[in-house]
Design a protein around this motif. Structure first.
Motif, mmCIF file in Angstrom:
data_model
loop_
_atom_site.group_PDB
_atom_site.id
_atom_site.type_symbol
_atom_site.label_atom_id
_atom_site.label_comp_id
_atom_site.label_asym_id
_atom_site.label_seq_id
_atom_site.Cartn_x
_atom_site.Cartn_y
_atom_site.Cartn_z
ATOM 1 N N UNK A 193 0.984 -1.176 -0.118
ATOM 2 C CA UNK A 193 0.031 0.042 0.082
ATOM 3 C C UNK A 193 0.945 1.191 0.033
ATOM 4 N N UNK A 194 0.296 2.223 -0.801
ATOM 5 C CA UNK A 194 1.000 3.817 -0.684
ATOM 6 C C UNK A 194 -0.025 4.623 -0.683
ATOM 7 N N UNK A 195 -0.188 5.551 0.366
ATOM 8 C CA UNK A 195 -1.168 6.543 0.468
ATOM 9 C C UNK A 195 -0.167 7.684 -0.214
ATOM 10 N N UNK A 196 -1.169 8.148 -1.206
ATOM 11 C CA UNK A 196 -0.621 9.175 -2.203
ATOM 12 C C UNK A 196 -0.387 10.507 -1.624
ATOM 13 N N UNK A 197 -1.539 11.068 -1.061
ATOM 14 C CA UNK A 197 -1.663 12.334 -0.541
ATOM 15 C C UNK A 197 -1.087 12.605 0.704
ATOM 16 N N UNK A 198 -0.194 13.527 1.078
ATOM 17 C CA UNK A 198 0.162 13.748 2.340
ATOM 18 C C UNK A 198 -0.812 14.094 3.277
ATOM 19 N N UNK A 199 -1.845 14.666 3.059
ATOM 20 C CA UNK A 199 -2.932 14.924 3.930
ATOM 21 C C UNK A 199 -3.787 13.510 4.384
ATOM 22 N N UNK A 200 -3.487 12.594 3.667
ATOM 23 C CA UNK A 200 -4.022 11.268 3.884
ATOM 24 C C UNK A 200 -3.125 10.556 5.112
ATOM 25 N N UNK A 201 -1.887 10.964 5.318
ATOM 26 C CA UNK A 201 -1.098 10.246 6.181
ATOM 27 C C UNK A 201 -0.891 10.534 7.582
ATOM 28 N N UNK A 202 -0.783 9.562 8.629
ATOM 29 C CA UNK A 202 -0.691 10.017 9.964
ATOM 30 C C UNK A 202 -2.006 10.477 10.518
ATOM 31 N N UNK A 203 -3.132 9.906 9.946
ATOM 32 C CA UNK A 203 -4.534 10.203 10.850
ATOM 33 C C UNK A 203 -5.416 8.924 10.822
ATOM 34 N N UNK A 204 -4.611 7.784 10.773
ATOM 35 C CA UNK A 204 -5.266 6.522 11.004
ATOM 36 C C UNK A 204 -6.118 5.579 9.670
ATOM 37 N N UNK A 205 -5.989 6.630 8.394
ATOM 38 C CA UNK A 205 -6.549 6.367 7.132
ATOM 39 C C UNK A 205 -5.917 5.098 7.007
ATOM 40 N N UNK A 206 -4.588 4.960 6.873
ATOM 41 C CA UNK A 206 -4.134 3.525 6.528
ATOM 42 C C UNK A 206 -4.572 2.463 7.043
ATOM 43 N N UNK A 207 -4.685 2.420 8.336
ATOM 44 C CA UNK A 207 -5.207 1.191 9.190
ATOM 45 C C UNK A 207 -6.484 0.913 8.921
ATOM 46 N N UNK A 208 -7.165 2.058 8.415
ATOM 47 C CA UNK A 208 -8.913 1.789 8.223
ATOM 48 C C UNK A 208 -9.094 1.075 6.834
ATOM 49 N N UNK A 209 -8.106 1.457 5.675
ATOM 50 C CA UNK A 209 -8.252 0.812 4.437
ATOM 51 C C UNK A 209 -7.384 -0.483 4.636
ATOM 52 N N UNK A 210 -6.477 -0.588 5.216
ATOM 53 C CA UNK A 210 -5.942 -1.994 5.428
ATOM 54 C C UNK A 210 -6.688 -3.270 5.983
ATOM 55 N N UNK A 211 -7.680 -2.707 7.028
ATOM 56 C CA UNK A 211 -8.523 -3.636 7.498
ATOM 57 C C UNK A 211 -9.794 -3.931 6.468
ATOM 58 N N UNK A 212 -10.016 -2.816 5.710
ATOM 59 C CA UNK A 212 -11.259 -3.023 4.612
ATOM 60 C C UNK A 212 -10.648 -3.900 3.715
ATOM 61 N N UNK A 213 -9.686 -3.913 3.144
ATOM 62 C CA UNK A 213 -8.839 -4.586 2.096
ATOM 63 C C UNK A 213 -8.664 -5.994 2.556
ATOM 64 N N UNK A 214 -7.873 -6.198 3.829
ATOM 65 C CA UNK A 214 -7.950 -7.430 4.177
ATOM 66 C C UNK A 214 -9.029 -8.255 4.248
ATOM 67 N N UNK A 215 -10.049 -7.695 4.657
ATOM 68 C CA UNK A 215 -11.356 -8.244 4.975
ATOM 69 C C UNK A 215 -12.049 -8.825 3.388
ATOM 70 N N UNK A 216 -11.815 -7.752 2.453
ATOM 71 C CA UNK A 216 -12.224 -8.109 1.062
ATOM 72 C C UNK A 216 -11.489 -9.491 0.684
ATOM 73 N N UNK A 217 -10.301 -9.419 0.922
ATOM 74 C CA UNK A 217 -9.305 -10.601 0.399
ATOM 75 C C UNK A 217 -10.126 -11.857 1.054
ATOM 76 N N UNK A 218 -10.225 -11.813 2.345
ATOM 77 C CA UNK A 218 -10.727 -13.047 3.063
ATOM 78 C C UNK A 218 -12.159 -13.169 2.619
#
Length: 273
Positions: A193-218
């Motif tokens: 995963x790469x978060x493109x925008x600086x504003x999207x980093x460091x506010x918990x968005x990465x973990x939110x999307x990682x959980x969602x994508x891991x659930x999609x995979x499963x």
């Protein structure tokens, strides 16, 4: 092998990984004989007990039944090529609701997405982990190799509320060079995963999307029991994002280009973590 990062980014180049298996049955051993000596006609027949033969046949039948159930429940592949079957049709996984909005993985089209992805790759914070900065041809070569492959790695744009904001690679970890460095299981699925925008980093968005994508995979890959990732050990924010997304720390592993933290999200623990 570029590293994996939830806040900046990472990637690997999958290759073919094959395994060999062998089985023995009572029938194959029943006729075996050992010479008692060069001057003797005595032989000793080696044969598995009937009870053990019956147990082996029962286990083999149960395995056949399990594989049949997996095939019957697997999602049909929907994607740009037949090779996408290796990941059960990422292109057809569709949108999913997250606390941050509706999210969807859209497989990369180089002519549409190259300029955006290359710009993200040239962000110094991203380049430190992905090592794909430079002319657009650098990112183009990296993505095109996956698109032209057999479907074991699918590069995607992450769309949040209809806006492109992240770059992902969903890949068969058991068919990737990563499998040489940990005890891989069939159908292990990896995430970069790469978060493109600086504003999207460091506010918990990465973990939110990682959980969602891991659930999609499963959800979309019934044969997959684990989602794995290998963020760079230096990238503590990335590791923290994976842990907050329900992954568990498994091991430190030495990869050709980095020392990494192997993190795993288990199907059996997905509702507990």
């Amino acid at each position: 092998m570029p590293p994996n990062d939830a806040s900046n980014g990472a990637g690997t180049a999958p290759i073919t990984h094959s395994t060999a298996t062998a089985t023995a049955t009572g029938e194959s051993l029943a006729g075996s004989v050992l010479d008692a000596g060069s001057d003797s006609e005595d032989t000793l027949e080696l044969r598995l007990p009937d009870e053990l033969i019956a147990l082996l046949e029962e286990e083999r039948a149960e395995l056949d039944r399990t594989q049949g159930r997996l095939k019957s429940t697997a999602s049909p592949a929907v994607g740009p090529s037949a090779g996408d079957d290796l990941l059960d049709g990422v292109a057809g996984w569709g949108p999913t609701d997250t606390p941050a909005g509706v999210f969807q993985l859209v497989p990369v089209r180089v002519e549409r997405d190259l300029a955006l992805v290359s710009r993200w790759m040239n962000d110094p914070a991203v380049a430190a982990f992905w090592d794909l900065a430079g002319a657009q041809s650098v990112a183009e070569h990296h993505m095109q190799n996956q698109i032209d492959g057999d479907g074991r790695s699918v590069p995607c744009i992450g769309m949040l509320a209809g806006n492109p904001m992240s770059y992902w690679e969903i890949y068969r970890a058991d068919l990737d060079p990563l499998a040489r460095h940990y005890p891989a299981r069939p159908h292990d699925t990896g995430i970069h995963l790469l978060l493109g925008g600086v504003a999207d980093r460091g506010r918990g968005l990465g973990s939110t999307l990682l959980r969602a994508v891991a659930d999609l995979v499963l959800d979309k890959r019934p044969a997959c029991a684990r989602v794995v990732a290998e963020p760079d050990l230096r990238n503590m924010p990335s590791i923290a994002s994976f842990l907050a997304a329900g992954f568990r720390f498994s091991a430190e592993i030495d990869l050709p280009a980095k020392q990494a933290a192997l993190v795993v999200r288990d199907r059996s623990l997905r509702h507990l973590l």
